[in-house]
Motif scaffolding. Structure first.
Motif, mmCIF file in Angstrom:
data_model
loop_
_atom_site.group_PDB
_atom_site.id
_atom_site.type_symbol
_atom_site.label_atom_id
_atom_site.label_comp_id
_atom_site.label_asym_id
_atom_site.label_seq_id
_atom_site.Cartn_x
_atom_site.Cartn_y
_atom_site.Cartn_z
ATOM 1 N N ARG A 231 0.810 -1.225 0.000
ATOM 2 C CA ARG A 231 0.000 0.000 0.000
ATOM 3 C C ARG A 231 0.845 1.278 0.000
ATOM 4 O O ARG A 231 0.355 2.349 -0.350
ATOM 5 N N HIS A 232 2.120 1.178 0.384
ATOM 6 C CA HIS A 232 2.939 2.372 0.517
ATOM 7 C C HIS A 232 3.999 2.546 -0.564
ATOM 8 O O HIS A 232 4.652 3.596 -0.620
ATOM 9 N N LEU A 233 4.196 1.542 -1.423
ATOM 10 C CA LEU A 233 5.197 1.680 -2.483
ATOM 11 C C LEU A 233 4.854 2.852 -3.399
ATOM 12 O O LEU A 233 3.697 3.045 -3.776
ATOM 13 N N ALA A 234 5.871 3.619 -3.787
ATOM 14 C CA ALA A 234 5.634 4.848 -4.555
ATOM 15 C C ALA A 234 5.181 4.560 -5.979
ATOM 16 O O ALA A 234 4.375 5.297 -6.542
ATOM 17 N N LYS A 235 5.707 3.503 -6.598
ATOM 18 C CA LYS A 235 5.380 3.198 -8.002
ATOM 19 C C LYS A 235 4.847 1.771 -8.099
ATOM 20 O O LYS A 235 5.400 0.928 -8.796
ATOM 21 N N ARG A 236 3.759 1.490 -7.395
ATOM 22 C CA ARG A 236 3.252 0.115 -7.324
ATOM 23 C C ARG A 236 2.919 -0.456 -8.696
ATOM 24 O O ARG A 236 3.083 -1.667 -8.913
ATOM 25 N N ASP A 237 2.488 0.383 -9.636
ATOM 26 C CA ASP A 237 2.129 -0.123 -10.961
ATOM 27 C C ASP A 237 3.354 -0.496 -11.788
ATOM 28 O O ASP A 237 3.230 -1.073 -12.874
ATOM 29 N N SER A 238 4.540 -0.182 -11.290
ATOM 30 C CA SER A 238 5.781 -0.511 -11.995
ATOM 31 C C SER A 238 6.552 -1.623 -11.289
ATOM 32 O O SER A 238 7.731 -1.851 -11.582
ATOM 33 N N ILE A 239 5.868 -2.315 -10.402
ATOM 34 C CA ILE A 239 6.529 -3.294 -9.526
ATOM 35 C C ILE A 239 5.803 -4.630 -9.570
ATOM 36 O O ILE A 239 4.565 -4.681 -9.522
ATOM 37 N N ILE A 240 6.572 -5.705 -9.670
ATOM 38 C CA ILE A 240 6.069 -7.053 -9.407
ATOM 39 C C ILE A 240 6.489 -7.374 -7.980
ATOM 40 O O ILE A 240 7.686 -7.450 -7.675
ATOM 41 N N LEU A 241 5.524 -7.534 -7.090
ATOM 42 C CA LEU A 241 5.814 -7.750 -5.679
ATOM 43 C C LEU A 241 5.917 -9.251 -5.412
ATOM 44 O O LEU A 241 4.946 -9.995 -5.591
ATOM 45 N N SER A 242 7.092 -9.670 -4.993
ATOM 46 C CA SER A 242 7.405 -11.094 -4.828
ATOM 47 C C SER A 242 7.664 -11.417 -3.367
ATOM 48 O O SER A 242 8.104 -10.561 -2.597
ATOM 49 N N VAL A 243 7.391 -12.669 -2.979
ATOM 50 C CA VAL A 243 7.694 -13.120 -1.618
ATOM 51 C C VAL A 243 8.558 -14.382 -1.684
ATOM 52 O O VAL A 243 8.466 -15.173 -2.622
#
Length: 564
Positions: A231-243
């Motif tokens: 929710r806080h990442l600045a460019k979430r639409d440019s990021i693939i969030l991985s775990v």
């Protein structure tokens, strides 16, 4: 007595996220999958895989459907560097698969890593540095500013070096190692900084991988950490969030599922949970959990036995018999009440209805498993008692899957007669089913020879009472015999092979060795065991193959007649 934990350990602080959304969400689609079996999984083995084993496992991962595979740490060892080069120069990488390599955020290691990827069609460069206070203060003696500068400098170097090779489609992955033990605001600051340094856009995304490098809290806290960051990442639409969860607390699967509800797009892990310490998250369990909820995992585990045996062969690590979905015993009931419920469930199950069989969350047929061990269930003492008597009275130490198979045969005999069976009765049944059955083949003799680096064999067999010499070459006598059979139209694969010594008091007289071979006919997922007993272990092995062929029955006869 254990020490009082309050005097030695600190409880992990929860995340201040009163409006968390993940508890009310469901997983509705498969994540992006990344297998790290060849890197994280491999580095945890007693004996790391050689290039032959790694290539075999790489091809299996591609066949399962993985589109991203971490293949090594090329700056850490020449072996890994050479393997990356082999994959590229020999053309082993499918056009839709991206290979990934890991490097620490250090200049000379990054340069060597980029060098290893020269000529790749698609590549992911995975850069990491540790960010938690524990590592900043105890391991590296670095300030937050120094840690951040190291990450940004590494990303800029990767960007400059990859720009010199435009023929490759490059993706950057950055991991703040020990993310789950790092202050969230600092982890966010680093993630935003490297995203800016890479100049990520919606069309050229960066992978931000947030690992639970050491699982240190309950699964819900990890989910809170992922949602807060998401929710806080600045460019979430440019990021693939991985775990990338580890299993130190035994909750990696749960933590991953909650993390996907919390906003993660991608999961890194290993088949069957291999990895350092207690392992990485188990991708097989995750995928089949999705499958049992009606979600296509986009990974093919329809022949789970083949996958399991191949991974065991390559890693030399056994898969626990109670491993979810995969273990040899997970579809076998020993309790009488379980047996009754399962039988009634099968009787009521309609082919076009939702799966609704008690004690079986998954249809065994969907993963290529036979119904035999389910339908022919044993009493609580059945399988164990049979195995004990066969070992102690007759010297036969059966592999676990053969125990299950033979117990089903014995159960059928018991159902027919209603009588208690003695150890001699068991031996008679075993001999009848595995040693004396000669419906198609009988063994006569064999001769070995060397041909260059290959092992050759000539075997005289009777086929329908007609003598015939078979000749083949392979990497050993068993493989050579398999190749010889293929020349007469009988194509089989060996799923497992074991040999055991026998006591001189065994029912087989003076025999000293017993071989067990598990075969499958070409194109079939169901396997069948064969057993051979002889003073010579090679002869016992050949007899075991013939035993299995005779037990495969009609399929072998049909293919042999077509070839003839």
């Amino acid at each position: 007595m254990l020490k009082q934990p309050s005097t030695k350990y600190r409880a992990f602080k929860p995340v201040n996220l009163p409006d968390r959304q993940w508890p009310s969400r469901s997983i509705t689609q498969a994540p992006l999958w990344m297998s790290t079996d060849l890197r994280d999984g491999n580095q945890s083995l007693f004996e790391p895989m050689n290039s032959v084993q790694k290539l075999k496992l790489f091809k299996e991962l591609c066949g399962i459907g993985f589109k991203e595979i971490e293949v090594g740490f090329p700056s850490a060892s020449q072996t890994d560097f050479n393997f990356v080069r082999q994959l590229i120069t020999e053309g082993h990488i499918p056009s839709d698969v991206s290979i990934e390599v890991l490097t620490q955020a250090r200049e000379h290691l990054i340069r060597q890593t980029i060098e290893s990827l020269h000529g790749a069609r698609r590549a992911i460069v995975h850069v990491y540095n540790a960010t938690s206070p524990q590592f900043r203060n105890l391991v590296f003696d670095m300030s937050k500013a120094e840690v951040l500068a190291m990450a940004v400098s590494a990303v800029r170097l990767v960007k400059a070096l990859t720009a010199q090779q435009p023929e490759t489609e490059w993706t950057l992955q950055y991991s703040p190692e020990t993310f789950s033990m790092t202050e969230l605001d600092f982890a966010l600051e680093i993630c935003n900084a490297v995203t800016d340094a890479w100049e990520a856009t919606p069309d050229h995304k960066i992978i931000l991988n947030l690992p639970a490098t050491v699982e240190a809290a309950t699964a819900n806290i990890y989910a809170d950490q992922i949602e807060w960051t998401h929710r806080h990442l600045a460019k979430r639409d440019s990021i693939i969030l991985s775990v990338h969860p580890h299993n130190d607390r035994g909750t990696a699967v749960a933590a991953t599922e909650l993390a996907l509800m919390a906003g993660a797009d991608r999961v890194e892990g290993c088949l069957f949970g291999h990895g350092e310490r207690t392992g990485n998250v188990d991708l097989v369990t995750l995928a089949l959990n999705l499958y049992t909820q009606g979600i296509d995992p986009q990974l093919d585990f329809s022949n789970i036995n083949r996958v399991a045996r191949l991974v065991e062969e390559c890693t030399q690590l056994p898969i626990h018999p109670r491993h979810p979905y995969v273990g040899d015993l997970v579809f076998t009931a020993f309790s009488g009440s379980h047996q009754d419920a399962i039988k009634k469930g099968f009787a009521a199950q309609k082919p076009d209805a939702l799966w609704n069989v008690p004690y079986l969350p998954l249809d065994p047929a969907d993963v290529g498993r036979s119904y035999d061990s389910v339908i022919r269930v044993n009493s609580q003492s059945g399988k164990g008692g049979i195995a004990y008597l066969m070992e102690n009275a007759h010297g036969i130490v059966m592999p676990r899957r053969l125990q299950i198979e033979f117990a089903a045969v014995v159960q059928q005999q018991m159902d027919a007669s209603g009588l208690e069976l003695s150890s001699d009765d068991l031996w008679h049944i075993f001999n009848q089913h595995y040693l004396a059955r000669q419906t198609l083949f009988t063994y006569q003799e064999h001769h070995l020879f060397e041909h260059g680096n290959a092992q050759g064999i000539r075997v005289l067999v009777n086929i329908h009472d007609q003598p015939q010499w078979l000749r083949g070459e392979g990497n050993g006598p068993i493989d050579a015999f398999i190749q010889a059979l293929a020349q007469i139209g009988i194509e089989v694969t060996v799923h497992s092979y074991e040999e055991r010594s026998m006591s001189s008091s065994a029912s087989a007289g003076n025999a000293k060795a017993c071989a067990f071979v598990e075969l499958a006919h070409a194109g079939q997922s169901t396997t069948t065991y064969g057993v051979g007993i002889d003073e010579n272990i090679i002869t016992a092995s050949l007899k075991a193959i013939i035993s299995s062929l005779n037990r495969l029955g009609d399929a072998v006869v049909s293919h042999y007649r077509q070839a003839a």
